[in-house]
Write an enzyme that holds these catalytic residues in place. Structure first.
Site, PDB file in Angstrom:
ATOM      1  N   ASP A 260      43.149 -39.598 -30.861  1.00 48.52           N
ATOM      2  CA  ASP A 260      43.555 -39.885 -32.267  1.00 48.52           C
ATOM      3  C   ASP A 260      42.231 -39.681 -33.275  1.00 48.52           C
ATOM      4  O   ASP A 260      42.388 -40.136 -34.434  1.00 48.52           O
ATOM      5  CB  ASP A 260      44.180 -41.191 -32.448  1.00 48.52           C
ATOM      6  CG  ASP A 260      45.556 -41.249 -32.014  1.00 48.52           C
ATOM      7  OD1 ASP A 260      45.967 -40.058 -31.704  1.00 48.52           O
ATOM      8  OD2 ASP A 260      46.113 -42.330 -31.468  1.00 48.52           O
TER       9      ASP A 260
ATOM     10  N   HIS B 248      17.247 -23.669 -30.557  1.00 49.69           N
ATOM     11  CA  HIS B 248      18.369 -24.555 -30.920  1.00 49.69           C
ATOM     12  C   HIS B 248      18.587 -25.916 -30.084  1.00 49.69           C
ATOM     13  O   HIS B 248      19.539 -26.365 -30.069  1.00 49.69           O
ATOM     14  CB  HIS B 248      19.689 -23.796 -31.074  1.00 49.69           C
ATOM     15  CG  HIS B 248      19.526 -22.689 -32.024  1.00 49.69           C
ATOM     16  ND1 HIS B 248      20.349 -21.383 -31.928  1.00 49.69           N
ATOM     17  CD2 HIS B 248      19.231 -22.542 -33.279  1.00 49.69           C
ATOM     18  CE1 HIS B 248      20.138 -20.477 -33.222  1.00 49.69           C
ATOM     19  NE2 HIS B 248      19.167 -21.504 -33.772  1.00 49.69           N
TER      20      HIS B 248
ATOM     21  N   ASP C  77      13.587 -30.410 -36.829  1.00 49.02           N
ATOM     22  CA  ASP C  77      14.432 -29.539 -37.967  1.00 49.02           C
ATOM     23  C   ASP C  77      15.480 -30.447 -38.296  1.00 49.02           C
ATOM     24  O   ASP C  77      16.481 -30.390 -37.775  1.00 49.02           O
ATOM     25  CB  ASP C  77      14.736 -28.347 -37.156  1.00 49.02           C
ATOM     26  CG  ASP C  77      15.318 -27.119 -38.264  1.00 49.02           C
ATOM     27  OD1 ASP C  77      15.690 -27.686 -39.460  1.00 49.02           O
ATOM     28  OD2 ASP C  77      15.120 -26.043 -38.110  1.00 49.02           O
TER      29      ASP C  77
ATOM     30  N   ASP D 113      17.057 -28.457 -45.779  1.00 48.31           N
ATOM     31  CA  ASP D 113      16.738 -27.603 -44.165  1.00 48.31           C
ATOM     32  C   ASP D 113      15.406 -27.796 -44.209  1.00 48.31           C
ATOM     33  O   ASP D 113      14.554 -27.071 -44.699  1.00 48.31           O
ATOM     34  CB  ASP D 113      17.412 -26.381 -44.159  1.00 48.31           C
ATOM     35  CG  ASP D 113      16.973 -25.610 -42.802  1.00 48.31           C
ATOM     36  OD1 ASP D 113      16.685 -26.575 -41.940  1.00 48.31           O
ATOM     37  OD2 ASP D 113      17.076 -24.624 -42.905  1.00 48.31           O
TER      38      ASP D 113
ATOM     39  N   HIS E  44      12.271 -15.365 -34.559  1.00 52.21           N
ATOM     40  CA  HIS E  44      13.237 -15.530 -35.459  1.00 52.21           C
ATOM     41  C   HIS E  44      12.958 -15.086 -36.945  1.00 52.21           C
ATOM     42  O   HIS E  44      11.717 -14.601 -37.056  1.00 52.21           O
ATOM     43  CB  HIS E  44      13.945 -16.718 -35.563  1.00 52.21           C
ATOM     44  CG  HIS E  44      12.955 -17.901 -36.058  1.00 52.21           C
ATOM     45  ND1 HIS E  44      12.300 -17.991 -37.312  1.00 52.21           N
ATOM     46  CD2 HIS E  44      12.203 -18.762 -35.038  1.00 52.21           C
ATOM     47  CE1 HIS E  44      11.629 -19.043 -37.147  1.00 52.21           C
ATOM     48  NE2 HIS E  44      11.637 -19.398 -35.929  1.00 52.21           N
TER      49      HIS E  44
ATOM     50  N   HIS F  76      16.479 -17.872 -44.535  1.00 54.77           N
ATOM     51  CA  HIS F  76      18.007 -17.752 -44.964  1.00 54.77           C
ATOM     52  C   HIS F  76      18.096 -18.341 -46.478  1.00 54.77           C
ATOM     53  O   HIS F  76      17.504 -19.213 -46.802  1.00 54.77           O
ATOM     54  CB  HIS F  76      18.912 -18.213 -44.255  1.00 54.77           C
ATOM     55  CG  HIS F  76      18.569 -19.575 -43.663  1.00 54.77           C
ATOM     56  ND1 HIS F  76      18.858 -20.682 -44.491  1.00 54.77           N
ATOM     57  CD2 HIS F  76      17.587 -20.082 -42.539  1.00 54.77           C
ATOM     58  CE1 HIS F  76      18.408 -21.902 -43.812  1.00 54.77           C
ATOM     59  NE2 HIS F  76      17.770 -21.533 -42.664  1.00 54.77           N
TER      60      HIS F  76
ATOM     61  N   HIS G 269      23.227 -22.115 -43.643  1.00 53.32           N
ATOM     62  CA  HIS G 269      22.726 -20.569 -43.769  1.00 53.32           C
ATOM     63  C   HIS G 269      23.710 -19.937 -44.915  1.00 53.32           C
ATOM     64  O   HIS G 269      24.792 -19.745 -44.359  1.00 53.32           O
ATOM     65  CB  HIS G 269      23.059 -19.910 -42.513  1.00 53.32           C
ATOM     66  CG  HIS G 269      22.148 -20.369 -41.361  1.00 53.32           C
ATOM     67  ND1 HIS G 269      21.808 -19.904 -39.946  1.00 53.32           N
ATOM     68  CD2 HIS G 269      20.869 -21.021 -41.604  1.00 53.32           C
ATOM     69  CE1 HIS G 269      20.864 -20.469 -39.543  1.00 53.32           C
ATOM     70  NE2 HIS G 269      20.362 -21.205 -40.236  1.00 53.32           N
TER      71      HIS G 269
ATOM     72  N   GLU H 201      10.384 -20.260 -43.420  1.00 53.80           N
ATOM     73  CA  GLU H 201      10.392 -21.093 -41.791  1.00 53.80           C
ATOM     74  C   GLU H 201       9.517 -20.146 -40.851  1.00 53.80           C
ATOM     75  O   GLU H 201      10.472 -20.312 -39.861  1.00 53.80           O
ATOM     76  CB  GLU H 201      11.547 -21.791 -41.492  1.00 53.80           C
ATOM     77  CG  GLU H 201      12.606 -20.752 -41.583  1.00 53.80           C
ATOM     78  CD  GLU H 201      13.968 -21.474 -41.158  1.00 53.80           C
ATOM     79  OE1 GLU H 201      13.961 -21.919 -40.077  1.00 53.80           O
ATOM     80  OE2 GLU H 201      14.924 -21.201 -41.722  1.00 53.80           O
TER      81      GLU H 201
ATOM     82  N   TYR I 238       6.043 -20.195 -30.806  1.00 58.01           N
ATOM     83  CA  TYR I 238       6.627 -20.869 -29.789  1.00 58.01           C
ATOM     84  C   TYR I 238       5.933 -20.065 -28.411  1.00 58.01           C
ATOM     85  O   TYR I 238       6.185 -19.081 -28.151  1.00 58.01           O
ATOM     86  CB  TYR I 238       8.290 -20.613 -29.727  1.00 58.01           C
ATOM     87  CG  TYR I 238       8.889 -20.838 -30.983  1.00 58.01           C
ATOM     88  CD1 TYR I 238       9.051 -22.256 -31.363  1.00 58.01           C
ATOM     89  CD2 TYR I 238       8.777 -20.103 -32.040  1.00 58.01           C
ATOM     90  CE1 TYR I 238       9.728 -22.774 -32.667  1.00 58.01           C
ATOM     91  CE2 TYR I 238       9.466 -20.324 -33.489  1.00 58.01           C
ATOM     92  CZ  TYR I 238       9.790 -21.594 -33.758  1.00 58.01           C
ATOM     93  OH  TYR I 238      10.274 -21.634 -34.881  1.00 58.01           O
TER      94      TYR I 238
ATOM     95  N   ARG J 270       7.115 -24.959 -35.771  1.00 52.78           N
ATOM     96  CA  ARG J 270       7.762 -24.309 -37.111  1.00 52.78           C
ATOM     97  C   ARG J 270       7.499 -25.341 -38.400  1.00 52.78           C
ATOM     98  O   ARG J 270       7.507 -26.575 -38.227  1.00 52.78           O
ATOM     99  CB  ARG J 270       9.492 -24.316 -36.845  1.00 52.78           C
ATOM    100  CG  ARG J 270       9.853 -23.674 -37.974  1.00 52.78           C
ATOM    101  CD  ARG J 270      11.297 -23.162 -37.664  1.00 52.78           C
ATOM    102  NE  ARG J 270      12.310 -24.055 -37.370  1.00 52.78           N
ATOM    103  CZ  ARG J 270      12.816 -24.431 -35.956  1.00 52.78           C
ATOM    104  NH1 ARG J 270      12.237 -23.755 -34.992  1.00 52.78           N
ATOM    105  NH2 ARG J 270      13.795 -25.345 -35.628  1.00 52.78           N
TER     106      ARG J 270
ATOM    107  N   GLU K 293       8.889 -25.706 -42.416  1.00 48.88           N
ATOM    108  CA  GLU K 293      10.114 -24.955 -42.930  1.00 48.88           C
ATOM    109  C   GLU K 293      10.328 -25.728 -44.263  1.00 48.88           C
ATOM    110  O   GLU K 293      10.580 -27.029 -44.110  1.00 48.88           O
ATOM    111  CB  GLU K 293      11.371 -25.083 -42.441  1.00 48.88           C
ATOM    112  CG  GLU K 293      12.607 -24.809 -43.297  1.00 48.88           C
ATOM    113  CD  GLU K 293      13.871 -24.892 -42.350  1.00 48.88           C
ATOM    114  OE1 GLU K 293      13.826 -25.490 -41.502  1.00 48.88           O
ATOM    115  OE2 GLU K 293      14.812 -23.939 -42.526  1.00 48.88           O
TER     116      GLU K 293
HETATM  117  N1  GLY Z   1      18.092 -25.470 -39.276  1.00 55.19           N
HETATM  118  C1  GLY Z   1      18.616 -24.374 -39.178  1.00 55.19           C
HETATM  119  C2  GLY Z   1      17.628 -23.478 -39.697  1.00 55.19           C
HETATM  120  O1  GLY Z   1      16.421 -23.868 -39.850  1.00 55.19           O
HETATM  121  O2  GLY Z   1      17.924 -22.288 -39.975  1.00 55.19           O
HETATM  122 MN    MN Z   2      16.515 -22.912 -42.150  1.00 56.82          MN
HETATM  123 MN    MN Z   3      15.894 -25.672 -40.062  1.00 51.91          MN
END
Ligand code: GLY
Ligand code: MN
Ligand code: MN
Length: 434
Positions: A36, A239, A256, A267, A346, A350, A357, A380, A384, A401, A403
């Site tokens: 529920d 991720h 992150d 972000d 990556h 974005h 995103h 960002e 790695y 990273r 960002e």
């Molecule tokens: N937290 C998702 C990204 O950095 O794109």
């Molecule tokens: Mn991001």
């Molecule tokens: Mn991020």
């Protein structure tokens, strides 16, 4: 922070873009978690952008043409259910408070849509977003088609309404920027809190709890995405969201995390040592990523294109990878061969907005689009380094990273997340003071 006029103006703009036809934009469904229990409700970003209406089970209908109309369908008032589940606006109040021309109970949706779709040349809706809605609207259109004998035609053309809305959402107005600044401010505070809290021996989820606590206590009830709190080797899993490992002395911690405030995302990523002091090799890699981010941010200005910050970051990273003996050859050679992708796989950012995103095309007619005032993006870069025979051992399991969230302004850019400590000196200072 509601602003009825703002939403009404967006509807007028979209109605002009449509020229003719009917747009049907459903809100998001409630999602069951188990038994529920539902997930906390999150509205559909497109629906909310055009309506400002917060309740589930609602649909926005726009009729373009000589007499443009915006119509809301929503739940009726229901005293019995309101005792259990809380206030419902009901169509009349929703219409009056939100500036719709008409409003009807959601239970009348199919019946009214059959009427409203009649003789409209084009049906605009978010195709493919929900197979349930796709099927429902196609069925309704078929019902309208069956009325051809009485002189009523069904829309002959179906177009994706998001083509227009995405472009609108890409350019943030002052009202949106104000919200995004606030979301960013809450998240920077949360990152600072996490830095002050972090100690060897704690668990990643305990640091996550500090972030969520800080978000929530400032009215940002949900994160914009699941927080990544990744220590040691976990930082090399892009991720990673398990967030259940113990923090070890000598390891780095990559966080992150960003809150959603009033429907807008922030972000931020920061990476720092669990014990508050960067070690030699960690320092070397960190300075490279930081320099690559600075180069990218310096390139995120009007007139540059979407790809320019990425390329600026890549050049600095490629030189850094040579210096660290991770890659061999020249910067141009590494960029050409793609050897850098082993350590940086990556993109550098974005669009950011109601969705983390966010919507908006990255290319126009096959070319990377120009950056323009009002666009918001993340910058960002990262690095790695997984253990491998050809990698100096001192660098193993370093994942970094950095960002930030950036608004393109007329003359350059504004960094929304500057207050989150970023240089080695700033980070070590914040961590020393507690
Ligand atoms: N937290 C998702 C990204 O950095 O794109
Ligand atoms: Mn991001
Ligand atoms: Mn991020």
């Amino acid at each position: 922070m509601t602003n009825t006029l703002q939403y009404a103006e967006r509807r007028v703009y979209l109605l002009q873009k449509m020229q003719q036809g009917i747009a049907i934009i459903p809100n998001a469904p409630l999602q069951q978690r188990n038994a529920d229990a539902d997930y906390p409700y999150r509205f559909d970003s497109h629906f909310h952008y055009l309506s400002g209406f917060e309740e589930p089970e609602s649909v926005l209908v726009l009729i373009a043409g000589q007499r443009p109309l915006s119509i809301l369908f929503c739940r009726e008032k229901d005293p019995e259910r309101e005792i259990w589940h809380g206030y419902r606006s009901g169509p009349e109040a929703a219409r009056d408070n939100h500036g719709f021309d008409e409003a009807y109970p959601i239970s009348k949706l199919d019946e009214k849509l059959i009427e409203l779709m009649g003789n409209q040349p084009t049906l605009f809706y978010p195709m493919g977003n929900s197979s349930t809605w796709d099927q429902r609207l196609l069925n309704l259109r078929k019902t309208v088609q069956e009325k051809s004998r009485i002189g009523i035609s069904a829309p002959g053309e179906i177009r994706d309404v998001r083509t227009f809305i995405n472009e609108m959402r890409l350019f943030k107005d002052d009202y949106e920027l104000k919200i995004m600044r606030h979301a960013a401010e809450i998240s920077t505070t949360a990152h600072k809190r996490a830095m002050k809290f972090t100690r060897p021996g704690q668990f990643e989820y305990q640091v996550e709890a500090e972030l969520l606590h800080e978000f929530c206590r400032h009215g940002a009830r949900n994160p914009a995405y699941t927080s990544i709190v990744a220590s040691g080797a976990n930082a090399c899993v892009l991720h990673y969201i398990e967030n259940n490992a113990k923090l070890h002395d000598g390891d780095l911690l990559l966080i992150d995390a960003g809150c959603e405030f009033n429907g807008y995302a922030s972000d931020i990523t920061r990476t720092y040592p669990v014990n508050g002091q960067f070690l030699g090799a960690q320092k070397d890699v960190y300075e490279i990523v930081l320099a690559s981010q600075a180069a990218a941010i310096a390139t995120a200005t009007p007139g540059k294109n979407w790809e320019d910050p990425h390329n600026a970051a890549l050049r600095v990273l490629a030189q850094g990878f040579i210096d660290l003996k991770l890659c061999h050859g020249s910067v141009d050679g590494i960029l050409e061969s793609g050897d850098y992708k082993k350590y940086y796989m990556h993109r550098t950012g974005h669009w950011l907005g109601m969705d983390v995103h966010d919507v908006g095309e990255y290319k126009i007619d096959g070319n990377w689009r120009a950056l323009q005032a009002g666009m918001v993006l993340t910058v960002e870069p990262g690095c790695y380094i997984r253990p491998a025979d050809d990698v100096p051992m001192a660098l193993w399991n370093i994942g970094i990273r950095i960002e930030d969230d950036i608004v393109i302004t007329r003359t350059g850019n504004e960094i929304l997340t500057l207050a989150a400590p970023k240089t080695i000196k700033e980070i070590e200072e914040v961590m020393r003071h507690e």
